[in-house]
Design an enzyme around this catalytic site. Structure first.
Site, mmCIF file in Angstrom:
data_model
loop_
_atom_site.group_PDB
_atom_site.id
_atom_site.type_symbol
_atom_site.label_atom_id
_atom_site.label_comp_id
_atom_site.label_asym_id
_atom_site.label_seq_id
_atom_site.Cartn_x
_atom_site.Cartn_y
_atom_site.Cartn_z
ATOM 1 N N HIS A 1 0.873 -1.184 0.000
ATOM 2 C CA HIS A 1 0.000 0.000 0.000
ATOM 3 C C HIS A 1 0.908 1.233 0.000
ATOM 4 C CE1 HIS A 1 -3.524 2.340 0.649
ATOM 5 N NE2 HIS A 1 -3.867 1.991 1.869
ATOM 6 N N HIS B 1 -2.195 -2.265 -9.691
ATOM 7 C CA HIS B 1 -3.207 -1.591 -8.873
ATOM 8 C C HIS B 1 -4.473 -2.421 -8.873
ATOM 9 C CE1 HIS B 1 -5.662 1.580 -7.170
ATOM 10 N NE2 HIS B 1 -4.542 2.200 -6.866
ATOM 11 N N ASP C 1 2.878 5.702 -6.822
ATOM 12 C CA ASP C 1 4.122 5.684 -6.046
ATOM 13 C C ASP C 1 5.367 5.699 -6.928
ATOM 14 O OD1 ASP C 1 2.920 5.581 -3.468
ATOM 15 O OD2 ASP C 1 2.262 3.571 -3.967
#
Ligand code: COA
Length: 379
Positions: A222, A262, A313
């Site tokens: 995460h 994802h 990210d």
């Protein structure tokens, strides 16, 4: 009786409605209260986005002024909190420090039990104001430096740089950081938000829900992925080594390449192209061309060989690195932003609450009698 359907990881399960955000498939765009997040990043400061998430509308100039005045007036942490931060083991990860510090914010709040709409908004703005102060103070204490007091004449992003480095960088850097906060602010029923909603569903309190959410965000699947991405890039070091590195990684069965994949987006994270532009701006300003080159090689290979796209990210990790932040601070910065989404969901959950309590299919041993200790043999 038909066997119950099990949805591992709750994949594909709708557990409730939300008005806060969604991904609009046709445009592949994440929207907060209907506004595309890339437009919010371009036209609004992070404070406006925080207001939007908590009130459902963008603020007028007057509403923003009042909101900012309140947030700025709450930035100082208590002497007790500062003392607690001084006592922490400085070898601990900053996410562990932050999780414990947010729990301590709950201890300090004598109205902790007030989970009314207004009570929660009051606590949420206190957390929004004080989490950055906690992160920056903890960072400096670890290095044997004294914390720098917040300044009420700076925006949230400017003030964070001021408390962390003692200076505010040029506006392009602040802009990139502020945009990253907007992109990180909210994303539906992700693991940490769902954790927060689960905790508040027992009518606990907002600090407990946020403390649990921080624990969830910390994991490398995460929020921890932004740190993992930078560790990976540092491990590769040079563009000339990138192709061999990714080929080797993909030859290992089930090896995850951080910053890719994802649960919601299967055709690419809608925030990535926009955040990548900000990352490239940072690379130009801070001589970071090699990180762009490495990332380009990895992304091309991941798409060709696995059909997997990067997530947010991926550009954020190197962007924060080029801003000068140390890697263990990347996920705490995510918290600084996501506190807005968590609080919005906690408030929404309480408006029409139902205790979270799913079922499980038992696959353990059948029923059996208990043997008294004297008669028990090792299994
Ligand atoms: N690197 C390599 N392979 C990956 C991958 C990655 N980052 N992400 C997914 N895959 C592969 C899986 O191994 C799986 O392969 P398989 O079908 O051969 O078993 C397939 O793609 C489907 O992935 P799955 O794990 O079912 O997707 P998910 O929706 O459960 O997982 C993530 C989503 C985010 C947990 C996963 O993509 C991941 O772990 N990414 C790396 C960590 C990360 O960047 N997290 C930040 C998320 S915003």
């Amino acid at each position: 009786m038909t066997a119950p359907q099990i949805a591992k990881g709750l994949a594909g399960v709708y557990s409730d409605t939300t008005r806060i955000s969604t991904v609009v498939d046709e445009m592949n765009s994440l929207t907060y209260y209907g506004y595309p997040v890339q437009e919010l990043a371009e036209f609004c400061r992070f404070e406006e986005v925080a207001y939007l998430l908590w009130h459902g509308e963008l603020p007028t100039a007057e509403q923003l002024k009042k909101f900012e005045q309140e947030e700025r007036s709450l930035r100082n942490i208590s002497p007790k909190m500062l003392n607690v931060l001084r006592q922490f083991d400085h070898a601990a990860h900053p996410m562990d420090t932050l999780r414990t510090a947010v729990s301590f914010l709950g201890l300090e709040d004598h109205e902790v039990k007030d989970i009314s709409h207004d009570g929660n908004l009051k606590k949420a703005i206190r957390m929004l104001a004080q989490i950055p102060t906690i992160i920056a103070a903890d960072f400096r204490l670890r290095k044997g430096q004294e914390p720098i007091a917040p300044r009420a004449d700076l925006s949230m992003s400017e003030n964070f740089f001021h408390m962390y480095f003692g200076t505010v960088p040029q506006k392009e850097v602040v802009r990139c950081f502020d945009a990253s906060l907007t992109f990180y602010a909210e994303h539906g029923f992700n693991a940490s938000t769902f954790t927060a909603r689960t905790i508040i569903s027992s009518l606990s309190d907002i600090y407990s829900a946020v403390t649990g959410a921080i624990g969830s965000l910390k994991g490398p699947l995460h929020g921890g992925a932004n740190e993992a991405v930078m560790h990976m890039l540092l491990d590769i070091q040079e563009p000339s080594k990138a192709q061999a590195w990714i080929d080797e990684a993909l030859s290992e069965k089930k090896k995850l390449v951080m910053g890719f994949g994802h649960r919601v987006y299967k055709h690419g994270d809608s925030r990535v192209p926009y955040m990548t532009k900000y990352f490239h701006d940072m690379a130009k300003l801070r001589n970071g061309q090699k990180w762009i080159e490495i990332e380009t090689i990895l992304a091309k290979t991941m798409l060709e060989k696995k059909n997997i796209h990067p997530n947010l990210d991926y550009p954020v990790g190197p962007a924060y690195y080029l801003m000068g932040f140390e890697i263990p601070i990347f996920t705490p910065i995510f918290v600084m932003s996501r506190i807005t989404g968590w609080a919005a969901h906690i408030i929404e959950q309480l408006e029409d609450n139902k205790l979270m309590r799913p079922l499980s299919v038992y696959n353990g041993v059948p029923q059996r009698p208990v043997q008294p200790l004297a008669k028990r043999k090792a299994a």
